[in-house]
Design an enzyme around this catalytic site. Structure first.
Site, PDB file in Angstrom:
ATOM      1  N   ASP A  36      -2.179  23.688  28.149  1.00  0.00           N
ATOM      2  CA  ASP A  36      -1.915  22.589  28.033  1.00  0.00           C
ATOM      3  C   ASP A  36      -2.767  21.512  28.556  1.00  0.00           C
ATOM      4  OD1 ASP A  36       0.661  23.562  27.642  1.00  0.00           O
ATOM      5  OD2 ASP A  36       1.679  23.424  29.333  1.00  0.00           O
ATOM      6  N   ASP A 274       2.830 -15.412  -6.289  1.00  0.00           N
ATOM      7  CA  ASP A 274       2.169 -13.936  -6.793  1.00  0.00           C
ATOM      8  C   ASP A 274       2.708 -12.996  -5.943  1.00  0.00           C
ATOM      9  OD1 ASP A 274       1.582 -15.173  -4.262  1.00  0.00           O
ATOM     10  OD2 ASP A 274      -0.428 -14.083  -3.959  1.00  0.00           O
ATOM     11  N   GLY A 409       2.293  -7.291  -9.021  1.00  0.00           N
ATOM     12  CA  GLY A 409       3.491  -7.926 -10.184  1.00  0.00           C
ATOM     13  C   GLY A 409       2.328  -7.803 -11.398  1.00  0.00           C
ATOM     14  N   LEU A 410       1.122  -8.406 -11.367  1.00  0.00           N
ATOM     15  CA  LEU A 410       0.760  -8.929 -12.842  1.00  0.00           C
ATOM     16  C   LEU A 410       0.301  -7.568 -13.458  1.00  0.00           C
ATOM     17  CD1 LEU A 410      -0.453 -10.251 -14.770  1.00  0.00           C
ATOM     18  CD2 LEU A 410      -2.353 -10.551 -14.149  1.00  0.00           C
TER      19      LEU A 410
END
Length: 534
Positions: A36, A274, A409-410
């Site tokens: 541990d 944009d 997007g474009l």
């Protein structure tokens, strides 16, 4: 407890480690076997801390179980005090040592050390890491903090930040600047950066700012009752939440709700021309409840996303999580099983995933854009740069972080217009992610054959050959029970936008299996579409 390849939270003693490591002048003596002892790995490798965490272990072995493990623990406590000279000591057991049932608190008190000893009793088999951090901080406050005279100038404490927290270092700085701009001093930040002496003077503040409810709410509630300090309920993640936070703090402090937002750019970036491609993007959120609830508000109200799924892994916050999800018309997913999360993501087929390190792995496997918003995180989400999540600068960071994985997007229009183009094809991925260009796959032999001039016989049949008449190469005998897509159906599937194509494929294959079909033709695709559109 269960065996798993991944867990969102460790056992409670990991939460206690996070509290101790974030503090100064505190030492944590952990009754634990050798297996541990992984604190160094957590904090020096993942968080890149420049010094080892203040944790000592008894590191008992199997042969020690037949002897006096209590004496082993007391020796570890004594040695830790003599070597490190801390202002206070935390004592507790790991999940394995809990089975021995040694009274670590009583054993430490019997040593009569000249510093306060904080007893931790963390139920390792019922609770997890965030509870461990929350409970540890509460016990530290109970042991050390006392009511006292308030500071002359209006001041507050920042509660909740810990080591290994998601952007806690930078959030502290951003919120401190926000408060100082309102004329409010910060009395103490705890537990991260605080010493036991700082904890002792928490009562001097006029109110508390609760930054992370998962790790600080119990202490905030205790301070409200014992120290008569109200605390804030709004977490300032996002523009709207930051403005609400400023108003709430102003009401508690009795000052004007003013804040310098001259560095805020996120609203204009989200509304600019944009960025119109963000509107309507379907997003799935998963992580700790605080970050998910805040991020969902930002996603819908500030960036124009559509929230299609949300959930958290910490069951202690299931109620507020479910209440928040109802506001989006959703049912919250509350689970600590990453396989359930992956199944939900596959069913929803979102265009963006906001989650933890595990969701990053899931997204990579499913080919879905992803950004990390919540712990647990890996080393790359402890950046060298200033990168808060809270306040106005945090809103700027959120915009950049969430938008980066998306296809612009474009470029989406180019993918639609030039789907078979050598550069703008689906397999290439967003061009701004760098790496190397992925060439479009070469046409298969059957596709090339279909592109050849038609013979008279073919023209007589209307200029096309039914797939059943001349089976394409990949439609050859498939293994029993396996579904094969015919060429025309595969080509039509590619016309479906890439962010929902996976769901369309799964639905069609499910429809075909229900109908007992082993080959999916164009007609099968249309029938499946009509079936699921009902």
């Amino acid at each position: 407890m269960k065996l798993t390849l991944w867990t969102y939270e460790g056992p409670p003693h990991v939460g206690a480690m996070r509290v101790a490591t974030g503090m100064t002048g505190m030492h944590y003596v952990l009754h634990a076997p050798q297996g541990d002892t992984y604190a160094d790995l957590l904090f020096t490798m993942i968080e890149r801390r420049g010094k080892r965490p203040p944790v000592s272990y008894t590191t008992f072995q199997a042969r020690d179980l037949g002897s006096d493990t209590a004496e082993l623990f007391q020796s570890a406590c004594r040695d830790a005090y003599e070597r490190f000279q801390p202002q206070a000591i935390m004592v507790g057991s790991s999940c394995t040592a809990e089975l021995i049932q040694d009274d670590t608190g009583g054993l430490a008190d019997a040593l009569s050390l000249p510093v306060p000893v904080v007893h931790l009793e963390l139920p390792s088999y019922q609770r997890k890491e965030n509870f461990g951090a929350d409970e540890s901080f509460l016990q530290i406050c109970r042991k050390l903090a006392r009511p006292m005279e308030r500071t002359e100038k209006v001041s507050c404490n920042l509660l909740g930040p810990t080591a290994l927290g998601f952007r806690h270092r930078d959030d502290i700085l951003e919120v401190t600047r926000l408060l100082e701009g309102m004329g409010i001093a910060v009395n103490a930040v705890a537990p991260m950066g605080a010493s036991p002496a700082d904890i002792a003077r928490l009562g001097a503040a006029h109110f508390n700012v609760l930054l992370y409810p998962e790790t600080g709410e119990s202490a905030a509630r205790w301070a409200e009752k014992t120290l008569k300090q109200p605390y804030t309920k709004t977490v300032p993640i996002g523009v709207g939440a930051t403005r609400d936070f400023v108003a709430e703090v102003a009401a508690l402090a009795g000052v004007a709700p003013v804040a310098d937002d001259s560095r805020l750019r996120q609203p204009w970036w989200s509304a600019s021309v944009d960025s119109t491609y963000l509107t309507g993007k379907r997003v799935f959120l998963f992580g700790d409840a605080t970050h998910v609830i805040a991020a969902a508000r930002v996603a819908r109200d500030e960036m124009g996303f559509e929230v299609v799924g949300m959930g958290c892994y910490n069951r202690e916050f299931a109620r507020p999580m479910r209440a928040a999800a109802k506001g989006y018309g959703l049912e919250a997913l509350v689970t600590d099983d990453y396989l359930e999360v992956e199944e939900a993501i596959q069913a929803l087929a979102p265009e963006l995933i906001l989650g933890t390190q595990m969701e990053r792995h899931i997204a990579k496997r499913l080919g879905i854009p992803c950004a990390v918003i919540s712990a647990p995180v890996h080393v790359q989400d402890f950046p060298a740069r200033y990168s808060p999540q809270m306040g106005f600068e945090g809103a700027n960071v959120l915009f950049d972080t969430w938008i980066h994985p998306l296809t612009m997007g474009l470029e989406e229009h180019l993918l639609t217009m030039f789907r078979e183009d050598f550069e703008f094809h689906d397999e290439a991925g967003p061009s701004h992610h760098g790496g190397k260009a992925v060439p479009a796959s070469a046409p298969r032999a059957d596709e090339a054959a279909e592109a050849l001039p038609l013979t008279g016989a073919e023209t007589a049949e209307g200029g096309s050959i039914p797939p059943e008449a001349v089976p394409p190469a990949e439609a050859a005998e498939a293994p029993a029970g396996e579904i094969v897509w015919l060429t025309d159906a595969e080509r039509e599937l590619k016309k479906i936008p890439f962010f929902v194509r996976g769901k369309a494929r799964r639905n069609t294959e499910k429809f075909a299996a229900e109908k007992g079909l082993t080959r999916i033709s164009l007609e099968t695709l249309y029938e499946a579409k009509a079936h699921y559109a009902r």
